[in-house]
Design a protein around this motif. Structure first.
Motif, PDB file in Angstrom:
ATOM      1  N   ASN A 160     -29.845  22.127   0.284  1.00  0.00           N
ATOM      2  CA  ASN A 160     -28.992  21.218  -1.301  1.00  0.00           C
ATOM      3  C   ASN A 160     -30.941  20.309  -1.592  1.00  0.00           C
ATOM      4  N   ILE A 161     -31.027  20.280  -2.557  1.00  0.00           N
ATOM      5  CA  ILE A 161     -32.328  19.439  -2.847  1.00  0.00           C
ATOM      6  C   ILE A 161     -31.696  17.816  -3.066  1.00  0.00           C
ATOM      7  N   GLN A 162     -30.532  18.132  -3.479  1.00  0.00           N
ATOM      8  CA  GLN A 162     -30.139  16.757  -3.863  1.00  0.00           C
ATOM      9  C   GLN A 162     -29.476  16.084  -2.194  1.00  0.00           C
ATOM     10  N   ALA A 163     -28.821  17.038  -1.991  1.00  0.00           N
ATOM     11  CA  ALA A 163     -28.085  16.527  -1.030  1.00  0.00           C
ATOM     12  C   ALA A 163     -28.626  16.203   0.427  1.00  0.00           C
ATOM     13  N   GLU A 164     -30.022  17.060   0.764  1.00  0.00           N
ATOM     14  CA  GLU A 164     -31.272  15.991   1.277  1.00  0.00           C
ATOM     15  C   GLU A 164     -31.627  15.171   1.115  1.00  0.00           C
ATOM     16  N   ARG A 165     -32.365  14.929   0.070  1.00  0.00           N
ATOM     17  CA  ARG A 165     -32.253  12.915  -0.574  1.00  0.00           C
ATOM     18  C   ARG A 165     -31.503  12.558  -0.186  1.00  0.00           C
ATOM     19  N   ILE A 176     -23.021   6.368   1.988  1.00  0.00           N
ATOM     20  CA  ILE A 176     -23.981   6.719   0.740  1.00  0.00           C
ATOM     21  C   ILE A 176     -23.413   7.500   0.143  1.00  0.00           C
ATOM     22  N   ASN A 177     -22.477   7.517  -1.576  1.00  0.00           N
ATOM     23  CA  ASN A 177     -22.727   8.384  -2.625  1.00  0.00           C
ATOM     24  C   ASN A 177     -23.605   8.346  -3.812  1.00  0.00           C
ATOM     25  N   ALA A 178     -23.754  10.206  -4.090  1.00  0.00           N
ATOM     26  CA  ALA A 178     -24.352   9.650  -5.178  1.00  0.00           C
ATOM     27  C   ALA A 178     -23.968   9.275  -6.214  1.00  0.00           C
ATOM     28  N   GLY A 179     -23.101   9.364  -6.983  1.00  0.00           N
ATOM     29  CA  GLY A 179     -22.536   9.208  -7.801  1.00  0.00           C
ATOM     30  C   GLY A 179     -22.042   7.244  -7.187  1.00  0.00           C
ATOM     31  N   LYS A 180     -20.757   7.130  -7.853  1.00  0.00           N
ATOM     32  CA  LYS A 180     -19.947   6.192  -8.126  1.00  0.00           C
ATOM     33  C   LYS A 180     -20.085   5.497  -6.757  1.00  0.00           C
ATOM     34  N   ARG A 181     -19.363   4.565  -5.914  1.00  0.00           N
ATOM     35  CA  ARG A 181     -18.897   4.499  -4.424  1.00  0.00           C
ATOM     36  C   ARG A 181     -17.372   4.708  -4.218  1.00  0.00           C
ATOM     37  N   HIS A 207     -16.405  12.780  -6.863  1.00  0.00           N
ATOM     38  CA  HIS A 207     -16.286  14.342  -6.918  1.00  0.00           C
ATOM     39  C   HIS A 207     -18.033  14.964  -6.685  1.00  0.00           C
ATOM     40  N   LYS A 208     -18.658  13.935  -6.252  1.00  0.00           N
ATOM     41  CA  LYS A 208     -20.407  14.247  -6.004  1.00  0.00           C
ATOM     42  C   LYS A 208     -20.729  13.641  -4.341  1.00  0.00           C
ATOM     43  N   LEU A 209     -21.821  14.367  -4.274  1.00  0.00           N
ATOM     44  CA  LEU A 209     -22.051  14.260  -2.739  1.00  0.00           C
ATOM     45  C   LEU A 209     -21.997  13.193  -2.309  1.00  0.00           C
ATOM     46  N   SER A 210     -21.703  12.874  -1.096  1.00  0.00           N
ATOM     47  CA  SER A 210     -21.078  11.670   0.217  1.00  0.00           C
ATOM     48  C   SER A 210     -22.036  12.012   1.185  1.00  0.00           C
TER      49      SER A 210
END
Ligand code: MF3
Ligand code: CO
Ligand code: CO
Length: 241
Positions: A105-110, A193-198, A214-217
């Motif tokens: 997944n592009i977001q997860a990879e970044r 590192i979280n994609a959203g809030k810490r 529930h965003k990616l970490s």
């Protein structure tokens, strides 16, 4: 510590090809357990550590850390952190990497790439005379520049004959503050590192840490020795040695 570190990295090198759609995290745990105990004649440190029930940690997608292997089947697009700690001759080696199932997944990879880069920026600070805050600031700045967030509740740690010992290695902070590093120290750098809030939440199983939103970490970890010249990473994979 060099031997323990190499063994932990070898487990990650070994398990990579098994991380694919259809396998369960329990099966990954069983493969690692067998490899560590039989091939390496080492001990999987997580097993029974403060009641942890398995030999490795598997943290999937929005799981921040300490995921417990179970019957969840991996599927294409999953992002998985596998965290390995082995004990050899009384010494601990602790390392984790991100793996992708099928097409990333592009977001997860970044997110994983920024976590990786941030871990290395932290490690590159290590040298006698530097301070723990130098590591934290280097990591935090890079993460926040990319509009991601640093988990505060969990951190790196001193490591040796004991799995988790002083000092706490925070992945945020202010350069020039905190404990001064000395040659001979061994510690981990392992930013989450979280994609959203810490913010994070502990599940009722008492171990699994998830993002509150529930965003990616993502997380990577190395065990590192402070040397007179700077640092030596003890858990490099075979392709980086
Ligand atoms: N390996 C983790 C760390 O990096 C700790 C896992 S503790 C366990 O410090 F009990 F969950 F295995
Ligand atoms: Co670890
Ligand atoms: Co660790």
């Amino acid at each position: 510590m060099r031997i323990a570190g190499r063994l932990a990295a070898d487990v990650l090198d070994m398990i990579g090809e098994h991380v694919k759609a259809g396998i369960t995290t329990d099966e990954l745990d069983a493969i690692c357990h067998k490899y560590i105990t039989e091939t390496q004649a080492a001990i999987p440190a997580p097993l029974n550590y403060r009641g942890f029930p398995k030999s490795i940690c598997t943290s999937l997608n929005h799981v921040v850390c300490h995921g417990i292997p179970g019957d969840r089947t991996l599927k294409s697009g999953d992002a998985l952190n596998i965290d390995i700690t082995v004990i050899k001759d009384g010494f601990h080696g602790d390392t984790s990497r991100m793996f992708f199932v099928g097409k990333p997944n592009i977001q997860a990879e970044r997110l994983a790439n920024i976590a990786y880069e941030s871990m290395w920026l932290g490690i590159e600070q290590l040298a006698p005379g530097k301070r723990l805050g130098d590591i934290g600031e280097a990591i935090q700045k890079n993460v926040e520049k990319n509009r991601f967030s640093v988990v505060r509740e969990y951190c790196g740690h001193g490591i040796g004959r004991v799995f988790h010992e002083d000092p706490q290695v925070l992945h945020y902070g202010k350069a020039g503050t905190g404990l001064e590093l000395q040659a001979g120290m061994t510690l981990t750098v392992e930013p989450m590192i979280n994609a959203g809030k810490r913010h994070v939440r502990l599940l009722p199983d008492g171990w699994t840490v998830v993002t509150k939103d529930h965003k990616l970490s993502a997380q990577w970890e190395h065990t590192v020795l402070i040397t007179p010249e700077g640092f030596e990473v003890l858990t490099l994979g075979s392709e980086q040695r």
